[in-house]
Enzyme design. Structure first.
Site, short mmCIF file in Angstrom:
data_model
loop_
_atom_site.label_atom_id
_atom_site.label_comp_id
_atom_site.label_asym_id
_atom_site.label_seq_id
_atom_site.Cartn_x
_atom_site.Cartn_y
_atom_site.Cartn_z
N ARG A 122 1.15 -1.67 0.20
CA ARG A 122 0.30 0.05 0.10
C ARG A 122 0.95 1.21 0.00
O ARG A 122 1.69 1.22 0.58
CB ARG A 122 -0.49 0.26 1.14
N THR B 135 -1.36 7.54 -0.03
CA THR B 135 -2.91 6.85 -0.85
C THR B 135 -3.33 5.52 -0.46
O THR B 135 -5.01 5.53 -0.50
CB THR B 135 -2.68 7.08 -2.03
N ASP C 31 0.12 -1.82 11.89
CA ASP C 31 1.12 -1.96 11.11
C ASP C 31 1.23 -3.60 11.72
O ASP C 31 2.27 -4.17 11.77
CB ASP C 31 2.15 -1.61 10.76
N ASP D 121 5.02 -5.53 10.30
CA ASP D 121 6.31 -4.48 11.14
C ASP D 121 5.91 -4.64 12.41
O ASP D 121 6.66 -5.66 12.72
CB ASP D 121 5.59 -3.18 11.48
#
Ligand code: PRP
Ligand code: URA
Length: 213
Positions: free
Chosen positions: A108, A112, A204, A207
């Site tokens: 991603r 945006t 995330d 991560d």
């Protein structure tokens, strides 16, 4: 497995899943613990997602006598969406060791939140193939939709998506375009923030699972 207000989505609410989800959500959970709870939750999610697969009767012999007994028959292709989907792959391979594995790299854009593909290597899919896509976070649904669009011309027997947390926007987006695709998740969260992250969410996932925070 609990049905939800969304016709394409099932909630997995096993006590171990509920407990592990709390550890995953907690920002104080460190890497090793995050991985353990991710592995645990994914095992349960995946086990639910393979319900309804076909069996064939095989002849076996118990220590006592011969018998016909059911054995999972469907050919399966597991597709983890890189990178975070990899977190779910090893558990899935243990449960379905004969599965073929496809890899789809999606990233991603940070601004945006639009996903673009950087890698595609997927085994042959036929009308006999059950496809199981793994991706822990279903946010806008853009990553999964891209993958489903790519598979549009291959007519799989069925396609299922396994995720840890799903946002209503992503669920609706997938249902609008691919109503037959079923989603299995541990939670349907409230909403997306302005950066298209899930709230309350997990943060995330890639991560946190791979330690790249
Ligand atoms: C994350 C996540 C999903 C995607 C979900 O991946 O693992 O693939 O975002 O968002 P969407 O539903 O809005 O498409 P990311 O692009 O952050 O890459 P990563 O897995 O490499 O961290
Ligand atoms: N990807 C993640 O890892 N987390 C989110 O909340 C949304 C997309």
């Amino acid at each position: 497995m609990t049905p939800t207000d969304f016709p394409n989505t099932f909630l997995v609410k096993h006590p171990f899943v509920v407990d592990s989800l709390t550890h995953l959500r907690n920002k104080a959970t460190e890497l090793g613990k995050f991985r353990r709870h991710s592995d645990q939750i994914c095992n349960f999610l995946f086990a639910e997602a393979i319900r309804g697969l076909d069996f064939k009767q095989v002849q076996i012999e118990t220590p006592m006598e011969k018998m016909q007994s059911p054995k999972l028959a469907d050919e399966t292709v597991i597709i983890p969406v890189l990178r975070a989907g990899l977190a779910m792959l090893y558990g899935a391979m243990k449960l379905l060791p004969k599965s073929k594995i496809g890899f789809v790299g999606m990233q991603r854009d940070e601004e945006t939140a639009i996903a673009s593909e950087y890698y595609w290597k997927v085994p042959k899919i036929t009308s006999q193939t059950v496809v199981i896509v793994t991706d822990p976070m279903l946010a806008t649904g853009g990553s999964i939709l891209h993958l489903l669009d790519h598979l549009k011309d291959v007519k799989a027997k069925t396609i299922r998506v396994v995720c840890v947390v799903a946002a209503p926007e992503g669920i609706e987006n997938i249902h609008k375009h691919y109503p037959n695709v079923k989603i299995f998740t541990a939670a349907i969260d409230r909403e997306l923030n302005s950066k298209k992250y899930i709230l309350p969410g997990i943060g995330d996932y890639g991560d946190r699972y791979f330690g790249t925070e």
